[in-house]
Design an enzyme around this catalytic site. Structure first.
Site, PDB file in Angstrom:
ATOM      1  N   ASP A  73      -5.662  -5.617  -4.173  1.00  0.00           N
ATOM      2  CA  ASP A  73      -4.556  -6.579  -4.305  1.00  0.00           C
ATOM      3  C   ASP A  73      -5.072  -7.968  -4.023  1.00  0.00           C
ATOM      4  O   ASP A  73      -6.074  -8.147  -3.322  1.00  0.00           O
ATOM      5  CB  ASP A  73      -3.409  -6.244  -3.339  1.00  0.00           C
ATOM      6  CG  ASP A  73      -2.105  -6.896  -3.749  1.00  0.00           C
ATOM      7  OD1 ASP A  73      -1.219  -6.171  -4.262  1.00  0.00           O
ATOM      8  OD2 ASP A  73      -1.953  -8.127  -3.565  1.00  0.00           O
ATOM      9  N   ASP A  85      -8.470 -10.516  -7.035  1.00  0.00           N
ATOM     10  CA  ASP A  85      -7.542 -10.783  -8.141  1.00  0.00           C
ATOM     11  C   ASP A  85      -7.951  -9.890  -9.309  1.00  0.00           C
ATOM     12  O   ASP A  85      -9.102  -9.944  -9.759  1.00  0.00           O
ATOM     13  CB  ASP A  85      -7.647 -12.271  -8.513  1.00  0.00           C
ATOM     14  CG  ASP A  85      -6.721 -12.649  -9.651  1.00  0.00           C
ATOM     15  OD1 ASP A  85      -6.194 -11.726 -10.332  1.00  0.00           O
ATOM     16  OD2 ASP A  85      -6.513 -13.864  -9.873  1.00  0.00           O
ATOM     17  N   GLY A 100       0.774  -1.242   0.000  1.00  0.00           N
ATOM     18  CA  GLY A 100       0.000   0.000   0.000  1.00  0.00           C
ATOM     19  C   GLY A 100       0.802   1.287   0.000  1.00  0.00           C
ATOM     20  O   GLY A 100       0.245   2.351   0.261  1.00  0.00           O
ATOM     21  N   LYS A 123       3.736  -1.098 -14.651  1.00  0.00           N
ATOM     22  CA  LYS A 123       5.068  -1.728 -14.641  1.00  0.00           C
ATOM     23  C   LYS A 123       5.080  -2.788 -15.727  1.00  0.00           C
ATOM     24  O   LYS A 123       4.135  -3.565 -15.856  1.00  0.00           O
ATOM     25  CB  LYS A 123       5.301  -2.369 -13.277  1.00  0.00           C
ATOM     26  CG  LYS A 123       6.596  -3.160 -13.195  1.00  0.00           C
ATOM     27  CD  LYS A 123       7.088  -3.301 -11.785  1.00  0.00           C
ATOM     28  CE  LYS A 123       6.405  -4.427 -11.022  1.00  0.00           C
ATOM     29  NZ  LYS A 123       6.879  -4.495  -9.627  1.00  0.00           N
ATOM     30  N   ASP A 162       1.282  -1.687 -10.339  1.00  0.00           N
ATOM     31  CA  ASP A 162       2.669  -2.086  -9.992  1.00  0.00           C
ATOM     32  C   ASP A 162       2.706  -3.601  -9.761  1.00  0.00           C
ATOM     33  O   ASP A 162       3.505  -4.122  -8.972  1.00  0.00           O
ATOM     34  CB  ASP A 162       3.095  -1.318  -8.720  1.00  0.00           C
ATOM     35  CG  ASP A 162       4.550  -1.536  -8.364  1.00  0.00           C
ATOM     36  OD1 ASP A 162       5.332  -1.857  -9.271  1.00  0.00           O
ATOM     37  OD2 ASP A 162       4.910  -1.388  -7.169  1.00  0.00           O
ATOM     38  N   TRP A 190       2.085   2.904  -2.542  1.00  0.00           N
ATOM     39  CA  TRP A 190       1.675   3.812  -3.624  1.00  0.00           C
ATOM     40  C   TRP A 190       0.375   4.533  -3.216  1.00  0.00           C
ATOM     41  O   TRP A 190       0.177   5.690  -3.511  1.00  0.00           O
ATOM     42  CB  TRP A 190       1.482   3.045  -4.945  1.00  0.00           C
ATOM     43  CG  TRP A 190       2.779   2.721  -5.636  1.00  0.00           C
ATOM     44  CD1 TRP A 190       3.971   2.542  -5.066  1.00  0.00           C
ATOM     45  CD2 TRP A 190       2.986   2.571  -7.052  1.00  0.00           C
ATOM     46  NE1 TRP A 190       4.937   2.268  -5.997  1.00  0.00           N
ATOM     47  CE2 TRP A 190       4.348   2.276  -7.245  1.00  0.00           C
ATOM     48  CE3 TRP A 190       2.164   2.623  -8.171  1.00  0.00           C
ATOM     49  CZ2 TRP A 190       4.910   2.050  -8.488  1.00  0.00           C
ATOM     50  CZ3 TRP A 190       2.719   2.401  -9.436  1.00  0.00           C
ATOM     51  CH2 TRP A 190       4.087   2.116  -9.587  1.00  0.00           C
TER      52      TRP A 190
HETATM   53  N1  SAM Z   1       2.833  -0.873  -5.370  1.00  0.00           N
HETATM   54  C1  SAM Z   1       2.859  -1.631  -4.169  1.00  0.00           C
HETATM   55  C2  SAM Z   1       3.366  -0.781  -3.028  1.00  0.00           C
HETATM   56  O1  SAM Z   1       4.043   0.137  -3.297  1.00  0.00           O
HETATM   57  O2  SAM Z   1       3.077  -1.104  -1.858  1.00  0.00           O
HETATM   58  C3  SAM Z   1       3.708  -2.873  -4.316  1.00  0.00           C
HETATM   59  C4  SAM Z   1       3.141  -3.854  -5.284  1.00  0.00           C
HETATM   60  S1  SAM Z   1       3.962  -5.345  -5.239  1.00  0.00           S
HETATM   61  C5  SAM Z   1       5.386  -5.006  -6.090  1.00  0.00           C
HETATM   62  C6  SAM Z   1       3.109  -6.330  -6.385  1.00  0.00           C
HETATM   63  C7  SAM Z   1       1.801  -6.779  -5.901  1.00  0.00           C
HETATM   64  O3  SAM Z   1       1.032  -7.336  -6.949  1.00  0.00           O
HETATM   65  C8  SAM Z   1       1.848  -7.838  -4.852  1.00  0.00           C
HETATM   66  O4  SAM Z   1       1.406  -7.367  -3.626  1.00  0.00           O
HETATM   67  C9  SAM Z   1       0.964  -8.928  -5.351  1.00  0.00           C
HETATM   68  O5  SAM Z   1       0.173  -9.501  -4.365  1.00  0.00           O
HETATM   69  C10 SAM Z   1       0.129  -8.202  -6.353  1.00  0.00           C
HETATM   70  N2  SAM Z   1      -0.514  -9.086  -7.360  1.00  0.00           N
HETATM   71  C11 SAM Z   1       0.074  -9.990  -8.139  1.00  0.00           C
HETATM   72  N3  SAM Z   1      -0.800 -10.589  -8.922  1.00  0.00           N
HETATM   73  C12 SAM Z   1      -2.011 -10.048  -8.651  1.00  0.00           C
HETATM   74  C13 SAM Z   1      -3.300 -10.245  -9.133  1.00  0.00           C
HETATM   75  N4  SAM Z   1      -3.557 -11.135 -10.058  1.00  0.00           N
HETATM   76  N5  SAM Z   1      -4.251  -9.498  -8.624  1.00  0.00           N
HETATM   77  C14 SAM Z   1      -4.020  -8.609  -7.677  1.00  0.00           C
HETATM   78  N6  SAM Z   1      -2.818  -8.369  -7.162  1.00  0.00           N
HETATM   79  C15 SAM Z   1      -1.823  -9.086  -7.655  1.00  0.00           C
END
Ligand code: SAM
Length: 831
Positions: free
Chosen positions: A78, A94, A58, A159, A119, A60
């Protein structure tokens, strides 16, 4: 491994990590969006509705909450749960699902998002099956949600990873947005393959072509070339889905092969990349053998059951096992043998190859040497530029030159020449050709041993001595007969002869007489008065006109010298009797040594032989000759070896002689046997022996060349410290120049600053100057205040005293003065 350690090992604890902690952000990635926002026109500050896809944990959302206008709608979603945060709506879902889509719509109501952030990174850690959702697919899903929720002109930040899908994604973005730009914010690690794409100006087409957001359409694959199996095996985490379809005739997704095939295969990596399993045939003879290997662990057996779930470590383990198995079965050896056979077949090629290798090696060496020389030159140049070069360098160089040009005993030792040199077989500084030509010095290595056998030489010398002694005896008997006849005639000088038999031994007197008679008889035999004249002249000339020894006086008092005037002008006889002075210094010295040795032997020996008698007569004269020669030598030495250690010059001379073949090992051994070698020092006081040592040594010759060589070396050595000082000074100067240059630059910048007033500029420059010219801080002066009168019992600073002060009572002040006086006195005494 602890969590912190893991973080450390990956270098995660960078400044963004600490900064995020300090600012209260949940992750360091918060800085990525901050940096993107700053770079791309502060879009967050203008966004009233923001959707953050894949938002956990969280950070961002936190940034958006901070930057967006008050009362903005910020929604974070997320797949994993998120801790709630103020001003942000979060939910778990998801993003690829309908659930997420509908829930998002629920929160958005009628609003449209100004900005959609994404992201997301697929959670590969959940298993290989889930790997199906690659980053690119996720990105496309995010774009789909963005396209549904963005306002016209809205912004989408996502990203993406550098991959073959990258360009396809960019193409899709370009269809939906006015401006698409890729960026890598500083907070994103260089090692990471992530890139952020900023899509601005959402076109919001009325009718969206569904194919644009369909992964199947977008990422449609063309058949690829051969797969990189190594990458698959060594980086199993980066496995991508197989999109190539089926190989011809192979419609199975599951493949296995016997383990023995893997052991014997030339391409184990491909097998590991392609197969799902290795099968084991327990009845196989070879498997029975390798099964006993200690590497065939239960873990190994489990691993080969499902190759697709293995990691890098497991693959390595399997490869290690294969190596051990091959060693046990001798497969590699067989291959090597085959190789050797091939090698013997192409021997010429092998030689050619070796030659090439040698040439290459030589070329590399030359290159290295050249580079080294260039570096040296460069260094020299820098030194010259820095005025570091002093004339003393010339000394250093000349010493180097001298070392090369003269000889190098180390090289001689390495090449084995030194041994030959010591035996007098070679002259080092001459070429073989010269050696062959020079018959005087050259000793043929191949000559028969007897030619230069020292024993044979000694025998020969001995026989020569015998012959001479025989000759002497014959002459003596003849002379005795003459003497007796003379006596019978009534010799006049009998009394005088008696006078000779003073304190000296009979044998000595006899010997002397013998000698005179011998000379006399020689003179008589030849009937040559001139010869006698010359003889007297020589003796008188060498012993000095005023100083005749008792023996010499006895000699000249003989009647036969009556009326004979010595001829001092003649030098012929001198040449006859003295050592040939035109000889080289070495031979001169050797001759003199032999005279010295002989004289010494005379003292030791009771029974005089030919040589002893001959020298006895000249004893004093020879000594006197030696004295003058010695003086000459000393003067010469002093002249050559001015300010340098004589012993070193002597050693250098000896080294030269050895190198030139003028001296041999044999000579050195011979020189060891001299009159000082076997002196009996028993029962002599220590101080006497010590004192004797100073004088009781053979005077070794020195040459001008040796003295010059040593001088050159000393010059180089002396030049070094001076050079070092010069270099240090130059360095200091250079540093000062650099400081001033820096100051100039800074002053220029200050001067150019139009925001500052002239006074401020001047002040700042003055401050800088002060910094540069700052001297070592001197200790602040301490004022000593005597606590008497008005200062008695004063608490705090006495009136009229500035800076540091110290209160003392009268006594301690006196004491201090006394101490100072004493210290001054000591100081004076020392100087
Ligand atoms: N932007 C966030 C922050 O600054 O706190 C960090 C994001 S982190 C790099 C990537 C996130 O993508 C993870 O928490 C992961 O759970 C989520 N993620 C991956 N696949 C996903 C999906 N299909 N649906 C939702 N979230 C997903």
């Amino acid at each position: 491994m602890g969590k912190t350690q893991k973080k450390n090992s990956k270098g995660r604890l960078d400044r963004y990590y600490y900064l995020a902690k300090e600012k209260g952000y949940r992750a360091r990635s918060s800085f990525k969006i901050i940096q993107i926002n700053e770079k791309f026109g502060h879009f967050l500050e203008k966004s009233k509705v923001v959707i953050d896809l894949c938002a956990a944990p969280g950070s961002w959302c936190q940034v958006a909450s901070n930057l967006c206008p008050v009362n903005s709608l910020i929604i974070g979603v997320d797949i994993v749960p998120m801790r709630p945060m103020p001003n942000v709506i979060t939910f778990q879902s998801d993003i690829t699902t309908e659930d997420c889509r509908s829930r998002l719509r629920g929160y958005m109501k009628t609003w449209k998002a100004d900005t959609v952030l994404h992201d997301g990174a697929p959670n590969v850690g959940l298993g290989w099956v889930q790997d199906a959702f690659t980053q690119s697919h996720l990105t496309l899903q995010a774009l789909k949600l963005a396209a549904e929720n963005l306002v016209v002109g809205g912004t989408f930040i996502t990203k993406v990873f550098r991959s073959k899908d990258y360009n396809k994604l960019i193409w899709v973005f370009q269809q939906l947005f006015e401006k698409v730009e890729a960026t890598k914010p500083p907070a994103s690690r260089n090692v990471s393959a992530e890139i952020f794409v900023v899509c601005k100006g959402f076109k919001a087409p009325k009718k969206l072509d569904s194919r644009l957001l369909d992964p199947k359409e977008v990422f449609e694959e063309l058949p690829d070339g051969p797969q990189n199996m190594e990458a698959k095996v060594y980086n199993p985490e980066k496995k991508t889905r197989k999109r190539e379809g089926y190989a011809e005739g192979d419609y199975l997704l599951y493949h296995d092969k016997p383990i023995m095939e893997f052991v014997k295969s030339d391409d184990p990596i491909t097998m590991l990349g392609e197969l799902n399993k290795f099968t084991v045939d327990d009845s196989d003879h070879e498997w029975k053998i390798i099964k006993k290997l200690k590497q065939t662990t239960p873990e190994f057996l489990i691993c080969i059951e499902d190759l697709k779930v293995l990691g890098k470590k497991d693959f390595k383990m399997i490869l290690r096992w294969r190596k051990a198995a091959r060693e046990l079965l001798g497969i590699d050896e067989e291959e090597k043998r085959d190789e050797v056979e091939v090698a013997t077949l192409t021997e010429e090629e092998q030689i050619q190859k070796e030659l090439q290798e040698m040439q290459e090696k030589q070329r590399l060496n030359e290159k290295r040497e050249k580079r080294r020389k260039n570096e040296m030159k460069q260094k020299e140049l820098t030194r010259m530029q820095m005025n570091m070069l002093t004339p003393m360098d010339i000394g250093v160089e000349s010493a180097e030159l001298g070392r090369e040009s003269l000889f190098n005993l180390k090289t001689a030792e390495k090449t084995g020449i030194l041994n030959k040199l010591a035996k007098g077989k070679r002259r080092m500084i001459f070429s073989e050709h010269e050696l062959a030509e020079d018959n005087d010095v050259h000793i043929d290595d191949d000559a028969p041993l007897t030619d230069r056998d020292p024993l044979a030489e000694a025998d020969e010398l001995e026989s020569q001595l015998d012959a001479m002694y025989q000759n002497y005896k014959e002459q003596k008997s003849e002379r005795d007969a003459k003497f007796r006849a003379k006596q019978a005639r009534g010799g006049d000088n009998e009394e005088e002869w008696l006078g000779i038999s003073d304190k000296e031994s009979d044998s000595d007197g006899e010997a002397e007489k013998d000698h005179i008679s011998e000379d006399e008889s020689d003179a008589a035999d030849s009937d040559d008065d001139e010869a006698i004249n010359k003889l007297i002249a020589k003796i008188k000339g060498q012993s000095g006109d005023t100083k005749l020894s008792s023996k010499a006086r006895a000699l000249f008092s003989d009647s036969i010298f009556e009326g004979v005037e010595p001829d001092f002008s003649s030098s012929a006889s001198e040449k006859q009797l003295s050592v040939d002075k035109t000889d080289s210094k070495t031979s001169e010295n050797a001759a003199k040594e032999s005279i010295d040795d002989d004289s010494e032997m005379e003292v030791d020996s009771e029974e005089s032989d030919f040589e002893i008698v001959a020298n006895e007569a000249e004893d004093d004269d020879v000594d006197s000759d030696y004295d003058s020669d010695e003086e000459r030598r000393q003067t010469q030495k002093a002249k050559y070896a001015e300010d340098i250690d004589i012993a070193t010059v002597e050693a250098m001379t000896l080294a030269h002689q050895l190198a030139l073949g003028q001296k041999t090992k044999h000579d050195l051994v011979d020189e060891g046997f001299n009159r000082y070698a076997f002196r009996d020092s028993d029962q002599l006081p220590e101080w006497f022996i010590e004192d004797e040592k100073k004088h009781s040594k053979i005077n070794k010759p020195i040459t001008k060349e040796a003295a010059m060589a040593i001088k050159e070396k000393l010059k180089a050595l002396n030049a070094r410290p001076i050079k070092k000082v010069a270099e240090a000074k130059a360095r200091k100067k250079m540093r000062a120049v650099a400081r001033i240059e820096k100051l100039k630059k800074k002053a220029g910048l200050i001067n150019d600053d139009s925001d500052k007033s002239e006074k401020d500029k001047a002040d700042e420059i003055a401050k800088l100057m002060k910094k540069v010219t700052k001297k070592q801080k001197q200790k602040p002066k301490v004022t000593v205040v005597v606590a008497t009168g008005k200062n008695r019992g004063l608490a705090g600073r006495p009136k009229g005293v500035k800076g540091k002060y110290k209160m003392v009572d009268g006594v301690s002040k006196n004491e201090q003065r006394a101490l100072k006086r004493i210290a001054k006195k000591h100081h004076k005494k020392k100087h």
